[in-house]
Design a protein around this motif. Sequence first.
Motif, PDB file in Angstrom:
ATOM      1  N   PRO A  31       0.828  -1.218   0.000  1.00  0.00           N
ATOM      2  CA  PRO A  31       0.000   0.000   0.000  1.00  0.00           C
ATOM      3  C   PRO A  31       0.859   1.264   0.000  1.00  0.00           C
ATOM      4  N   VAL A  32       0.285   2.357  -0.453  1.00  0.00           N
ATOM      5  CA  VAL A  32       0.995   3.634  -0.530  1.00  0.00           C
ATOM      6  C   VAL A  32       1.548   4.033   0.838  1.00  0.00           C
ATOM      7  N   LEU A  33       2.824   4.413   0.860  1.00  0.00           N
ATOM      8  CA  LEU A  33       3.496   4.878   2.087  1.00  0.00           C
ATOM      9  C   LEU A  33       3.244   3.925   3.249  1.00  0.00           C
ATOM     10  N   ALA A  34       3.461   2.656   2.986  1.00  0.00           N
ATOM     11  CA  ALA A  34       3.135   1.624   3.978  1.00  0.00           C
ATOM     12  C   ALA A  34       3.936   1.766   5.269  1.00  0.00           C
ATOM     13  N   ASP A  35       5.108   2.381   5.195  1.00  0.00           N
ATOM     14  CA  ASP A  35       5.956   2.488   6.393  1.00  0.00           C
ATOM     15  C   ASP A  35       6.008   3.911   6.952  1.00  0.00           C
ATOM     16  N   VAL A  36       5.010   4.719   6.623  1.00  0.00           N
ATOM     17  CA  VAL A  36       4.968   6.111   7.096  1.00  0.00           C
ATOM     18  C   VAL A  36       3.722   6.318   7.939  1.00  0.00           C
ATOM     19  N   ARG A  37       3.906   6.955   9.087  1.00  0.00           N
ATOM     20  CA  ARG A  37       2.757   7.320   9.922  1.00  0.00           C
ATOM     21  C   ARG A  37       1.905   8.340   9.166  1.00  0.00           C
ATOM     22  N   THR A  38       0.601   8.167   9.199  1.00  0.00           N
ATOM     23  CA  THR A  38      -0.274   9.054   8.432  1.00  0.00           C
ATOM     24  C   THR A  38      -1.220   9.819   9.351  1.00  0.00           C
ATOM     25  N   GLY A  39      -1.393  11.093   9.018  1.00  0.00           N
ATOM     26  CA  GLY A  39      -2.382  11.934   9.659  1.00  0.00           C
ATOM     27  C   GLY A  39      -3.589  12.085   8.752  1.00  0.00           C
ATOM     28  N   PRO A  40      -4.477  13.028   9.044  1.00  0.00           N
ATOM     29  CA  PRO A  40      -5.739  13.133   8.292  1.00  0.00           C
ATOM     30  C   PRO A  40      -5.566  13.457   6.816  1.00  0.00           C
ATOM     31  N   VAL A  41      -4.583  14.266   6.471  1.00  0.00           N
ATOM     32  CA  VAL A  41      -4.392  14.641   5.063  1.00  0.00           C
ATOM     33  C   VAL A  41      -3.818  13.471   4.276  1.00  0.00           C
ATOM     34  N   LEU A  42      -2.806  12.838   4.816  1.00  0.00           N
ATOM     35  CA  LEU A  42      -2.208  11.695   4.135  1.00  0.00           C
ATOM     36  C   LEU A  42      -3.181  10.535   4.030  1.00  0.00           C
ATOM     37  N   ARG A  43      -3.979  10.302   5.067  1.00  0.00           N
ATOM     38  CA  ARG A  43      -4.938   9.190   4.999  1.00  0.00           C
ATOM     39  C   ARG A  43      -5.880   9.369   3.822  1.00  0.00           C
ATOM     40  N   SER A  44      -6.339  10.590   3.608  1.00  0.00           N
ATOM     41  CA  SER A  44      -7.226  10.861   2.481  1.00  0.00           C
ATOM     42  C   SER A  44      -6.506  10.612   1.156  1.00  0.00           C
ATOM     43  N   ALA A  45      -5.265  11.065   1.054  1.00  0.00           N
ATOM     44  CA  ALA A  45      -4.503  10.878  -0.185  1.00  0.00           C
ATOM     45  C   ALA A  45      -4.218   9.402  -0.429  1.00  0.00           C
ATOM     46  N   VAL A  46      -3.860   8.673   0.621  1.00  0.00           N
ATOM     47  CA  VAL A  46      -3.594   7.239   0.475  1.00  0.00           C
ATOM     48  C   VAL A  46      -4.853   6.507   0.014  1.00  0.00           C
ATOM     49  N   THR A  47      -6.000   6.855   0.594  1.00  0.00           N
ATOM     50  CA  THR A  47      -7.264   6.236   0.176  1.00  0.00           C
ATOM     51  C   THR A  47      -7.518   6.492  -1.307  1.00  0.00           C
ATOM     52  N   HIS A  48      -7.273   7.717  -1.743  1.00  0.00           N
ATOM     53  CA  HIS A  48      -7.466   8.053  -3.159  1.00  0.00           C
ATOM     54  C   HIS A  48      -6.592   7.191  -4.053  1.00  0.00           C
ATOM     55  N   TRP A  49      -5.322   7.060  -3.709  1.00  0.00           N
ATOM     56  CA  TRP A  49      -4.415   6.323  -4.580  1.00  0.00           C
ATOM     57  C   TRP A  49      -4.646   4.828  -4.526  1.00  0.00           C
ATOM     58  N   GLU A  50      -5.083   4.305  -3.382  1.00  0.00           N
ATOM     59  CA  GLU A  50      -5.418   2.883  -3.341  1.00  0.00           C
ATOM     60  C   GLU A  50      -6.654   2.598  -4.192  1.00  0.00           C
ATOM     61  N   ALA A  51      -7.617   3.521  -4.211  1.00  0.00           N
ATOM     62  CA  ALA A  51      -8.782   3.371  -5.094  1.00  0.00           C
ATOM     63  C   ALA A  51      -8.348   3.442  -6.552  1.00  0.00           C
ATOM     64  N   ARG A  52      -7.417   4.332  -6.853  1.00  0.00           N
ATOM     65  CA  ARG A  52      -6.897   4.437  -8.212  1.00  0.00           C
ATOM     66  C   ARG A  52      -6.207   3.146  -8.628  1.00  0.00           C
ATOM     67  N   ARG A  53      -5.453   2.566  -7.717  1.00  0.00           N
ATOM     68  CA  ARG A  53      -4.782   1.293  -8.012  1.00  0.00           C
ATOM     69  C   ARG A  53      -5.795   0.205  -8.359  1.00  0.00           C
ATOM     70  N   LEU A  54      -6.869   0.117  -7.585  1.00  0.00           N
ATOM     71  CA  LEU A  54      -7.883  -0.894  -7.841  1.00  0.00           C
ATOM     72  C   LEU A  54      -8.568  -0.648  -9.183  1.00  0.00           C
ATOM     73  N   GLU A  55      -8.857   0.613  -9.483  1.00  0.00           N
ATOM     74  CA  GLU A  55      -9.484   0.950 -10.764  1.00  0.00           C
ATOM     75  C   GLU A  55      -8.616   0.475 -11.933  1.00  0.00           C
ATOM     76  N   VAL A  56      -7.313   0.722 -11.855  1.00  0.00           N
ATOM     77  CA  VAL A  56      -6.404   0.296 -12.913  1.00  0.00           C
ATOM     78  C   VAL A  56      -6.317  -1.223 -12.962  1.00  0.00           C
ATOM     79  N   HIS A  57      -6.328  -1.864 -11.804  1.00  0.00           N
ATOM     80  CA  HIS A  57      -6.279  -3.327 -11.762  1.00  0.00           C
ATOM     81  C   HIS A  57      -7.517  -3.928 -12.437  1.00  0.00           C
ATOM     82  N   GLU A  58      -8.672  -3.311 -12.231  1.00  0.00           N
ATOM     83  CA  GLU A  58      -9.889  -3.780 -12.901  1.00  0.00           C
ATOM     84  C   GLU A  58      -9.746  -3.689 -14.420  1.00  0.00           C
ATOM     85  N   ARG A  59      -9.217  -2.588 -14.902  1.00  0.00           N
ATOM     86  CA  ARG A  59      -9.036  -2.426 -16.351  1.00  0.00           C
ATOM     87  C   ARG A  59      -8.038  -3.444 -16.887  1.00  0.00           C
ATOM     88  N   TYR A  60      -7.010  -3.733 -16.121  1.00  0.00           N
ATOM     89  CA  TYR A  60      -6.024  -4.755 -16.487  1.00  0.00           C
ATOM     90  C   TYR A  60      -6.685  -6.123 -16.603  1.00  0.00           C
TER      91      TYR A  60
END
Length: 273
Positions: free
Chosen positions: A146-175
């Motif tokens: 997962p994105v930044l798997a070894d970094v402590r996340t606060g509220p802003v990063l958590r939102s960004a990580v959620t966005h990019w993990e959703a993006r990863r799944l979207e691309v995986h579906e197309r694949y």
Amino acid sequence: MRGTTMEFGVLGGLSVQDSDGRHLPTAPKQRQLLGLLLLHPGEVMPIRTCVTEIWGEHPPPSAATTLQTYVMHLRRLLARMPSVGSREAAHERLRTTGQGYLIAVRTDELDLLRFERTVARADRAAGDDATVARLLGAALALWDRPVLADVRTGPVLRSAVTHWEARRLEVHERYLDARLRLGRYRDVLPELAVLTRLHPTHEALHARYMTALAQTGRAGDALAAASRLTSRLARDLGVAPGPAIERLKAVIRHGGTVPVPSVLPSLPGRRRV
């Protein structure tokens, strides 16, 4: 010449390296700040946003000053890298701009930007499923955790990580869709088995899994997957599967030709059980 290539990574653990080795801050808050900047490359991150990420909604009075110190330490780290080489170059990399900070990276230096560039190439190859599958497979291979798997996340990063993990799944579906259209049903089964376990209410993934199972002569397993989906949707969300799943079940029951799923809902709608 040593030290001329620089690479940043966020698609997994945080990574900063050049041909001289890895160069990473060890202090958790400095890693947090660097991760935040790298997830928004070329974008000014306001001081207020950085402070909220690191200290939450109730930062100490010294937060802005401490943030400046973190930026100074990150610049020192960059300046020590042969691929950067000087304090002036480090300031160009990690800039103070207006009321915030910006990290400047080239597309080839950051795995996140390489991922998006490769996906864009796949977009341009639409209609050529072999090329699309090859390019999207290469894009997904850039992720190892997962994105930044070894970094402590606060509220802003958590939102960004959620966005990019959703993006990863979207691309995986197309694949997966490209490979299904190529008839590689057996090849995709292990991935779909894992993905449907990770996303037990995701109807589109289950439709793909049911299709691959049916196309490999496992109609009973396909219907069992549909039954698990139905139970989980009812239990977790209080809804029933949508019409696409019901149509697919009917085709499988009657031994018809199972179509490769096209556009299916990733999440159930407001259907009540």
